[in-house]
Design an enzyme around this catalytic site. Sequence first.
Site, PDB file in Angstrom:
ATOM      1  N   VAL A 127    -102.322  88.800  80.421  1.00 17.35           N
ATOM      2  CA  VAL A 127    -102.974  89.758  81.305  1.00 17.35           C
ATOM      3  C   VAL A 127    -103.774  89.017  82.367  1.00 17.35           C
ATOM      4  O   VAL A 127    -104.023  87.836  82.256  1.00 17.35           O
ATOM      5  CB  VAL A 127    -103.901  90.710  80.510  1.00 17.35           C
ATOM      6  CG1 VAL A 127    -103.104  91.486  79.476  1.00 17.35           C
ATOM      7  CG2 VAL A 127    -105.031  89.948  79.860  1.00 17.35           C
TER       8      VAL A 127
ATOM      9  N   ILE B 281    -107.368  77.996  79.836  1.00 21.22           N
ATOM     10  CA  ILE B 281    -108.618  77.500  80.406  1.00 21.22           C
ATOM     11  C   ILE B 281    -108.413  76.100  80.976  1.00 21.22           C
ATOM     12  O   ILE B 281    -108.818  75.802  82.089  1.00 21.22           O
ATOM     13  CB  ILE B 281    -109.736  77.527  79.339  1.00 21.22           C
ATOM     14  CG1 ILE B 281    -110.099  78.980  79.029  1.00 21.22           C
ATOM     15  CG2 ILE B 281    -110.948  76.726  79.799  1.00 21.22           C
ATOM     16  CD1 ILE B 281    -111.084  79.164  77.879  1.00 21.22           C
TER      17      ILE B 281
ATOM     18  N   GLU C 142     -97.293  92.168  75.162  1.00 21.29           N
ATOM     19  CA  GLU C 142     -98.372  92.873  74.479  1.00 21.29           C
ATOM     20  C   GLU C 142     -98.853  94.077  75.264  1.00 21.29           C
ATOM     21  O   GLU C 142     -99.088  95.148  74.719  1.00 21.29           O
ATOM     22  CB  GLU C 142     -99.579  91.935  74.298  1.00 21.29           C
ATOM     23  CG  GLU C 142     -99.438  90.939  73.192  1.00 21.29           C
ATOM     24  CD  GLU C 142    -100.609  89.977  73.163  1.00 21.29           C
ATOM     25  OE1 GLU C 142    -100.621  89.107  72.287  1.00 21.29           O
ATOM     26  OE2 GLU C 142    -101.518  90.070  74.009  1.00 21.29           O
TER      27      GLU C 142
ATOM     28  N   ASN D 267    -112.706  84.180  75.125  1.00 17.08           N
ATOM     29  CA  ASN D 267    -112.246  85.426  74.502  1.00 17.08           C
ATOM     30  C   ASN D 267    -111.665  85.126  73.127  1.00 17.08           C
ATOM     31  O   ASN D 267    -112.298  85.337  72.116  1.00 17.08           O
ATOM     32  CB  ASN D 267    -111.221  86.120  75.400  1.00 17.08           C
ATOM     33  CG  ASN D 267    -111.815  86.499  76.748  1.00 17.08           C
ATOM     34  OD1 ASN D 267    -112.993  86.816  76.835  1.00 17.08           O
ATOM     35  ND2 ASN D 267    -111.029  86.430  77.794  1.00 17.08           N
TER      36      ASN D 267
ATOM     37  N   ASN E 120    -105.047  88.355  86.674  1.00 16.43           N
ATOM     38  CA  ASN E 120    -104.596  88.296  88.062  1.00 16.43           C
ATOM     39  C   ASN E 120    -103.389  87.394  88.269  1.00 16.43           C
ATOM     40  O   ASN E 120    -102.504  87.705  89.072  1.00 16.43           O
ATOM     41  CB  ASN E 120    -105.753  87.835  88.954  1.00 16.43           C
ATOM     42  CG  ASN E 120    -106.815  88.918  89.078  1.00 16.43           C
ATOM     43  OD1 ASN E 120    -106.481  90.111  89.060  1.00 16.43           O
ATOM     44  ND2 ASN E 120    -108.063  88.530  89.170  1.00 16.43           N
TER      45      ASN E 120
END
Lengths: 506, 506
Positions: free
Chosen positions: B271, B365, B295, B385, B273
């Site tokens: 998910v 990341i 998902e 997250n 941008n």
Amino acid sequence: MTLADRVQYPAFHSRIMSADEAAALIPAGAHVGMSGFTGAGYPKAVPAALAARIERLNREGHGFRIGLWTGASTAPELDGALARVDGIDMRLPYQSDPTCRAQINAGQMQYVDLHLSHVAQYVWFGFLGALDVAVVEVAGVLPDGRLIPASSVGNNKTWLDQAQKIILEVNTWHSPGLEGMHDIYYGTDRPPHRVPIPMTEPHQRIGEPYLRCDPDKVVAVVPTHQPDRNTTYAAPDANSQQIAAHLLDFLQHEVRRGRLPPGLLPLQSGVGNIANAVLAGLDGGPFKGLAAYTEVLQDGMLALLRSGTLATASATAVSLSPEAMEDFNARIDFYRERIVLRPQEISNHPELIRRMGLIAMNGMIEADIYGNVNSTHIMGSAIMNGIGGSGDFARNAYLSVFMTPSLAKGGAISCIVPMVSHVDHTEHDVQILVTEQGLADLRGLSPTQRAAQIIERCAHPDFRPALHDYLARARRGAVGQHTPHLLDEALSWHQRFVRTGSMRGV
Amino acid sequence: MTLADRVQYPAFHSRIMSADEAAALIPAGAHVGMSGFTGAGYPKAVPAALAARIERLNREGHGFRIGLWTGASTAPELDGALARVDGIDMRLPYQSDPTCRAQINAGQMQYVDLHLSHVAQYVWFGFLGALDVAVVEVAGVLPDGRLIPASSVGNNKTWLDQAQKIILEVNTWHSPGLEGMHDIYYGTDRPPHRVPIPMTEPHQRIGEPYLRCDPDKVVAVVPTHQPDRNTTYAAPDANSQQIAAHLLDFLQHEVRRGRLPPGLLPLQSGVGNIANAVLAGLDGGPFKGLAAYTEVLQDGMLALLRSGTLATASATAVSLSPEAMEDFNARIDFYRERIVLRPQEISNHPELIRRMGLIAMNGMIEADIYGNVNSTHIMGSAIMNGIGGSGDFARNAYLSVFMTPSLAKGGAISCIVPMVSHVDHTEHDVQILVTEQGLADLRGLSPTQRAAQIIERCAHPDFRPALHDYLARARRGAVGQHTPHLLDEALSWHQRFVRTGSMRGV
């Protein structure tokens, strides 16, 4: 039994030749797929002949090297012989040879360390380039040209399918009684044409006992009569026995809690002394009629089959000591009823591991206080062997167990460290850690809860205070308290070992 | 449409109550399984009422906290509301809430970060303890008591099966047209009773459109009428567009080389941008009639369905902006023919991901020069997250792609570093790295070969010299040349950032 009994396909008789003649058919720069898995079923003659050829040609300045692909580890007469003449440019997917290891760690050999279940499909997908030559040891050739596999299957199906030319070694040392022990599944395919693998039980046969082979691709048939590597394992030491005892206690506890059925679930066991100790421990325990679904059958598995602790065993290789091999050959009809040997894409397949719910038990080099596991690297830079199938099993198993003594190098190394120097199994994939000190059950714990368990139950008492101290200071000084680390100290134990030869002196 | 239209099971009418009344049925210390996946289909009223109750009781000194289990991330009115009153003792398996994150990183909340495909089975196995209460949002109740799922399925099947009592939120905001879009597979089981999952194509329906529910366990039915979180995503920026362009070039290149079929393989997309930019890029490209097996369906996926670039899409949640949600509801018959919503144990199942051969595209990341990926931790210690489904997809996909801009924090952070500060995806699981600078294809490369590619193609030019310098010095000074690291420098970029606020100044 004569060679003619073993090579029953008439057209191959004219292609019987010496290893030297066969080795001459392998071109410089070739990708060569050789058979072999954990010292079982590797070609015994062509690699040495190829090494001699490479040495001669390289002396003349030809720069002859190959890309060497196998099932897993082989033996000194394959990996060692080719490495000693600087004949391997690139090695995949696994090795455990001292000469290879030295060359990889000297930066002289490229090594691609792959999950063993990924190898066959990567070749099918074209991700590793074309396979030029297959050199595959077999136990015999049927009248119609199909092949009786030897003591390992590994990636042989894929090598035979994908190679442009094939060299067969027919090793009369292998018992003719191997015939019928293998199960070669030909239902795999590339996406989008894949279908479910029709297996629900470890001992189920879903394929055929022979390897298919396009006879037109076979350029040489080389007769041999040589034993597999057949290493003898040491009797379990006290540490291994304690690790086994902790694990057996735990399994019984899980059965009592209803989290494992009374007949457990299929066992996967890594290789080596700790694994053998666990198997020996199982043999003295309350469990009967178990199943193994694993990569390699070693002496311990055979003992369990004889005693009835194991009812059946599935693997991709049989790797035995000379004594166990004698027993294996003597009672091969008994073992053939209980053992299935499969391609490694099936023995290690995530779909099957997850479906059947394996209890995966693997060794490791080190774990950190948060449960990350290093299976491959010494001090973050040097390869030991490779990840092998441990990732296939750990990620998909019902229970994922990693084991090591708490100390290594005579006590100079703590196998529980603040931060592992390389990660092969992440915190998300490690449920149970065991050392001779005890067992840490990490299921459902946060990182700091795991750290408390791991330090107290698995670390050696000599290193516990320093680990507690690190954790306590990290809980004060880290930039976050989810997985508190002090970045300037996290790898300091390894640095100290490199500098002083010991992690002690914290 | 009235509440009576939505709750057609007569026995539930007497259990309709307020959120406050329902929240009073949740005991202190309970494990509570709530619905919700990526801000879709989470309960909207009971969590706030529970938070108010907890605040009141804790003010009176009762120490009321719960264990909160969900599908994945939820919304401020669930995670945020409960965290703000210090009501969550333990959170699993994923969160992205600022308040939760702050509490986890302050050491005040335990967080168990799990592969999303593991969660349901761990609960079935008893690995996480008993589930006391389920709080599940649904779109309606059939006359026979079966439930019409809402905008996400997540772990709801497991929560309803396993919980001792059930609180339903019936949210009339959800379109009645959702009925028939879901596919709930009831063929899963615990080992040794598992069978193949009978799915070979992403759009295939293998279950039933409703959730089963033992009506005797339902203690409360709470009517709501509130929208999902429905975040609006920013239009793709230049970096995201460049990442998308590199990836689309690569996919076309793979088709030309015969390594991907012309219709590609099913797409999994993380998910955010960058993912939306990749989808937007696909929409302008040569591919038509593709399938998604992922998902979460975000705005981008809907656009692709409308244009025909995507023929079908399978997911466990629909998480849209308010504008896209309007379109979704307006054309729900069109979408219902093309979208299947499944439990996350199926959307993320390794068996299916491997069988169907997904192209997995996930953000990260940071990556290191050897291809290890950190998806979860800031500077090694603080959680961002969680790993979510990225491990399920990356390990088992046909192609495993990780993407990030090369710089973060306005250029203070290089997302390509000597050694990642935390590993979620090991070198064995990462095939393709993409930044706005370019794409590194790591397949079949050794660690040092990977390093050359990653530095040259993915790192930002500002940091390339320092990375080259690190690698060159490690190749001279490391204890091994397989993965050469200088242990005293490996994490120094992160240390410098913690100290100075920037990785620059090497």
